[in-house]
Design a protein around this motif. Structure first.
Motif, mmCIF file in Angstrom:
data_model
loop_
_atom_site.group_PDB
_atom_site.id
_atom_site.type_symbol
_atom_site.label_atom_id
_atom_site.label_comp_id
_atom_site.label_asym_id
_atom_site.label_seq_id
_atom_site.Cartn_x
_atom_site.Cartn_y
_atom_site.Cartn_z
ATOM 1 N N THR A 1 112.509 47.867 50.593
ATOM 2 C CA THR A 1 112.521 48.697 51.777
ATOM 3 C C THR A 1 113.459 49.699 51.546
ATOM 4 N N CYS A 2 114.645 49.575 51.116
ATOM 5 C CA CYS A 2 115.684 50.259 50.885
ATOM 6 C C CYS A 2 115.566 51.417 50.017
ATOM 7 N N MET A 3 114.970 51.070 48.536
ATOM 8 C CA MET A 3 114.895 52.041 47.738
ATOM 9 C C MET A 3 113.973 51.943 46.592
ATOM 10 N N PRO A 4 112.722 52.108 47.531
ATOM 11 C CA PRO A 4 111.509 52.128 46.707
ATOM 12 C C PRO A 4 111.178 53.066 45.239
ATOM 13 N N GLU A 5 111.615 54.339 45.621
ATOM 14 C CA GLU A 5 111.539 55.388 44.437
ATOM 15 C C GLU A 5 112.514 54.824 43.386
ATOM 16 N N ARG A 6 113.610 54.410 43.570
ATOM 17 C CA ARG A 6 114.623 54.049 42.470
ATOM 18 C C ARG A 6 113.855 52.772 41.723
ATOM 19 N N LEU A 7 113.244 51.781 42.428
ATOM 20 C CA LEU A 7 112.689 50.634 41.772
ATOM 21 C C LEU A 7 111.627 51.101 40.757
ATOM 22 N N LEU A 8 110.830 51.967 41.633
ATOM 23 C CA LEU A 8 109.488 52.465 40.779
ATOM 24 C C LEU A 8 109.985 53.346 39.799
ATOM 25 N N GLY A 9 111.076 54.031 39.813
ATOM 26 C CA GLY A 9 111.478 54.915 38.734
ATOM 27 C C GLY A 9 111.866 54.298 37.456
ATOM 28 N N ILE A 10 112.091 52.956 37.638
ATOM 29 C CA ILE A 10 112.601 52.229 36.361
ATOM 30 C C ILE A 10 111.397 52.089 35.466
ATOM 31 N N PHE A 11 110.246 52.330 35.846
ATOM 32 C CA PHE A 11 108.904 51.847 35.150
ATOM 33 C C PHE A 11 108.277 53.219 35.024
ATOM 34 N N THR A 12 108.285 54.338 35.741
ATOM 35 C CA THR A 12 107.690 55.548 35.338
ATOM 36 C C THR A 12 108.463 56.850 35.892
ATOM 37 N N MET A 13 108.156 57.948 35.366
ATOM 38 C CA MET A 13 108.929 59.084 35.870
ATOM 39 C C MET A 13 107.921 59.966 36.550
ATOM 40 N N SER A 14 106.617 59.776 36.429
ATOM 41 C CA SER A 14 105.576 60.580 37.189
ATOM 42 C C SER A 14 105.834 60.788 38.782
ATOM 43 N N PRO A 15 106.047 61.805 39.344
ATOM 44 C CA PRO A 15 105.939 61.681 40.732
ATOM 45 C C PRO A 15 104.736 61.312 41.599
ATOM 46 N N GLU A 16 103.606 61.637 40.765
ATOM 47 C CA GLU A 16 102.062 61.311 41.299
ATOM 48 C C GLU A 16 101.932 59.698 41.576
ATOM 49 N N ILE A 17 102.404 59.169 40.349
ATOM 50 C CA ILE A 17 102.343 57.598 40.224
ATOM 51 C C ILE A 17 103.238 56.946 41.369
ATOM 52 N N ILE A 18 104.551 57.561 41.305
ATOM 53 C CA ILE A 18 105.463 56.952 42.159
ATOM 54 C C ILE A 18 105.208 56.941 43.628
ATOM 55 N N ALA A 19 104.431 58.204 44.177
ATOM 56 C CA ALA A 19 104.007 58.443 45.426
ATOM 57 C C ALA A 19 102.885 57.235 45.651
ATOM 58 N N GLU A 20 101.857 57.151 44.769
ATOM 59 C CA GLU A 20 100.976 56.118 44.860
ATOM 60 C C GLU A 20 101.547 54.583 44.965
ATOM 61 N N GLY A 21 102.796 54.334 43.933
ATOM 62 C CA GLY A 21 103.099 53.071 43.973
ATOM 63 C C GLY A 21 103.823 52.823 45.138
ATOM 64 N N LYS A 22 104.489 53.725 45.815
ATOM 65 C CA LYS A 22 105.245 53.545 47.191
ATOM 66 C C LYS A 22 104.466 53.392 48.310
ATOM 67 N N ALA A 23 103.067 53.956 48.298
ATOM 68 C CA ALA A 23 102.248 53.585 49.435
ATOM 69 C C ALA A 23 101.699 52.302 49.147
ATOM 70 N N TYR A 24 101.758 51.767 47.908
ATOM 71 C CA TYR A 24 100.956 50.300 47.739
ATOM 72 C C TYR A 24 102.110 49.372 47.871
ATOM 73 N N LEU A 25 103.294 49.608 47.685
ATOM 74 C CA LEU A 25 104.728 48.668 47.984
ATOM 75 C C LEU A 25 104.955 48.504 49.369
ATOM 76 N N GLY A 26 104.673 49.584 49.993
ATOM 77 C CA GLY A 26 105.047 49.469 51.606
ATOM 78 C C GLY A 26 104.455 48.416 52.191
ATOM 79 N N LEU A 27 103.192 47.934 51.818
ATOM 80 C CA LEU A 27 102.587 46.620 52.477
ATOM 81 C C LEU A 27 102.831 45.523 51.213
ATOM 82 N N LEU A 28 102.728 45.851 50.292
ATOM 83 C CA LEU A 28 102.492 44.821 49.211
ATOM 84 C C LEU A 28 103.784 44.066 49.247
#
Length: 459
Positions: free
Chosen positions: A115-142
């Motif tokens: 909840t507090c740092m979704p971009e930072r967590l997803l940034g560990i696995f990818t540098m793509s802004p598009e993939i991070i944006a999709e991942g953040k939308a997915y993680l919000g509920l997941l």
């Protein structure tokens, strides 16, 4: 402990009936659960590559959560199966309360971080802004499914420790159907519903996890007649000062198992990353061969789970010679099943590969990889069930931790890195280096097993 004269292998028909029943149901449950993830990948893959990549990135986080949940569950089974052998369900209730509190605490920490740092967590696995944006939308509920999953998995582990497994298969089937139907409806916008893309997949997974938890809670509360978990005040069990020894006993078993699980879990993405820096054909070939391998691996995991219950119950009953005899029988069964699975993988590699459209080079590499994985399957089918099912299930939780630490980080990771980037060996040899621990770990596992020093009474 009681002792009794026994043969080298177990002749008790009830042993075989119990073991294979547990193994079959757990294997079916694992297979269906694995198919849930495959269904997500297929549907999102046909919708958008960025959506698929975003979900795959979030699943890296879930992989860690999954390993923590399995570790806590395995620790609970190791102790509770021994109490089940003694028919002491009161202690099982207390231990389940402690394990449940630990699961909720860990899940709360993970959900807070997501909840507090979704971009930072997803940034560990990818540098793509598009993939991070999709991942953040997915993680919000997941992220909320992490809490639901850890509770459900813990209750399923408690039931497995007392030989109740059919409900877990029912839950997996319901989850697969629910997730599939909602995904189809909301990802693509069918039947008049809005097209939600990756958010639709998150809604499907969250709904399925909620239904899983509802079913298992109702079963434990209203139907289960063995443990009757809710016959006591769980809050008092968790916080009562007189139950501190229960906490100490559980954490003493759980900590090494959790460390062992994390040692392995952290290495998996790194091994994938090593293979990911090879050629595009090698990446595609590895993806295809790994899919087939993982489907057969669920059987090996099921053998481990069934073995832990059988051995723990034997120790709880106090018949030391029966423990040894059952352990010997299981180790031979493990090896025989491994040979069967390896033969299936080897013989069916042609028809399986024909389902994919690969380049000529990728097809040849995939064929070679599957032949390698066939050999690996034999080693894994022996060392994993014996180390996790028999030795760890017998109460020796530190052996697997030390073995995984040394083999993974002392041998496999350095060897794989050197093979790929320093020696620049052919990709087949890199795959052998990455999977080599599944073969050489069989030696220390065999020696430890034959010493019988793994038989620890935890109750």
């Amino acid at each position: 402990m009681k002792t009794a004269r026994t043969t080298f292998f177990t002749r008790d028909k009830n042993f075989y009936k119990t073991f294979f029943r547990l193994m079959l149901v757990v294997a079916l449950q694992n297979l269906v659960a694995y198919s849930v993830n495959m269904l997500d990948n297929i549907m999102l893959g046909s919708y958008s590559q960025d959506a698929l990549s975003g979900a795959a990135t979030v699943n890296q986080i879930f992989f860690i959560v999954n390993q923590l949940a399995l570790s806590i569950g395995n620790a609970l089974v190791a102790i509770c199966s021994q109490y089940w052998g003694k028919q002491e369900t009161e202690e099982i209730r207390k231990l389940t309360g402690a394990a449940l509190a630990l699961s909720i605490l860990i899940a709360a920490v993970v959900v807070t971080a997501c909840t507090c740092m979704p971009e930072r967590l997803l940034g560990i696995f990818t540098m793509s802004p598009e993939i991070i944006a999709e991942g953040k939308a997915y993680l919000g509920l997941l992220k909320w499914t992490f809490l639901l999953f850890m509770i459900s998995n813990l209750l399923i582990a408690m039931l497995r420790s007392v030989e109740v497994v059919k409900i877990s298969f029912v839950i997996s089937v319901v989850s697969l159907i629910t997730n599939g139907c909602i995904n189809y409806t909301l990802i693509f916008g069918h039947f008049g519903f809005p097209e939600m893309g990756i958010k639709g997949a998150a809604v499907g997974t969250l709904t399925a996890r909620m239904l899983e938890l509802l079913i298992i809670v109702v079963y434990v509360w209203k139907i289960d007649m063995k443990v009757r978990l809710f016959d006591v005040n769980l809050i008092r069990i968790i916080f009562a000062p007189e139950n501190r020894k229960i906490w100490r006993a559980f954490l003493k078993v759980a900590f090494p198992i959790m460390c062992s699980g994390m040692i392995w879990a952290i290495s998996v993405p790194m091994q994938t990353a090593i293979l990911g820096h090879l050629s595009a054909d090698a990446i595609a070939a590895n993806s295809v061969s790994s899919t087939f391998f993982q489907y057969l691996k669920v059987i090996v995991i099921a053998i481990s789970s069934a073995s832990a219950v059988v051995i723990g119950k034997d120790i709880g009953e106090g018949d030391i010679e029966r423990v040894k005899s059952d352990g010997r029988t299981l180790s031979v069964i493990d090896l025989l099943i491994g040979v069967v699975l390896a033969s299936l993988l080897f013989v069916l590699r042609g028809p399986l590969l024909s389902m994919y459209k690969l380049t000529d080079t990728a097809a040849v590499l995939a064929d070679h990889f599957i032949m390698i994985m066939s050999i690996v399957m034999v080693g894994m089918s022996y060392q994993m069930p014996v180390s996790v099912g028999v030795i760890q299930g017998g109460g020796d939780t530190k052996f697997s931790m030390y073995m995984n630490l040394i083999s993974t980080w002392g041998i496999v990771m350095p060897l794989s890195f050197l093979a790929a980037f320093v020696w620049k060996l052919p990709v087949e040899l890199v795959v052998i280096a990455v999977q080599s621990d599944q073969l050489f770990k069989g030696i220390p596992v065999f020696l430890r097993f034959r010493s019988y020093k793994w038989i620890h009474k935890l109750t």
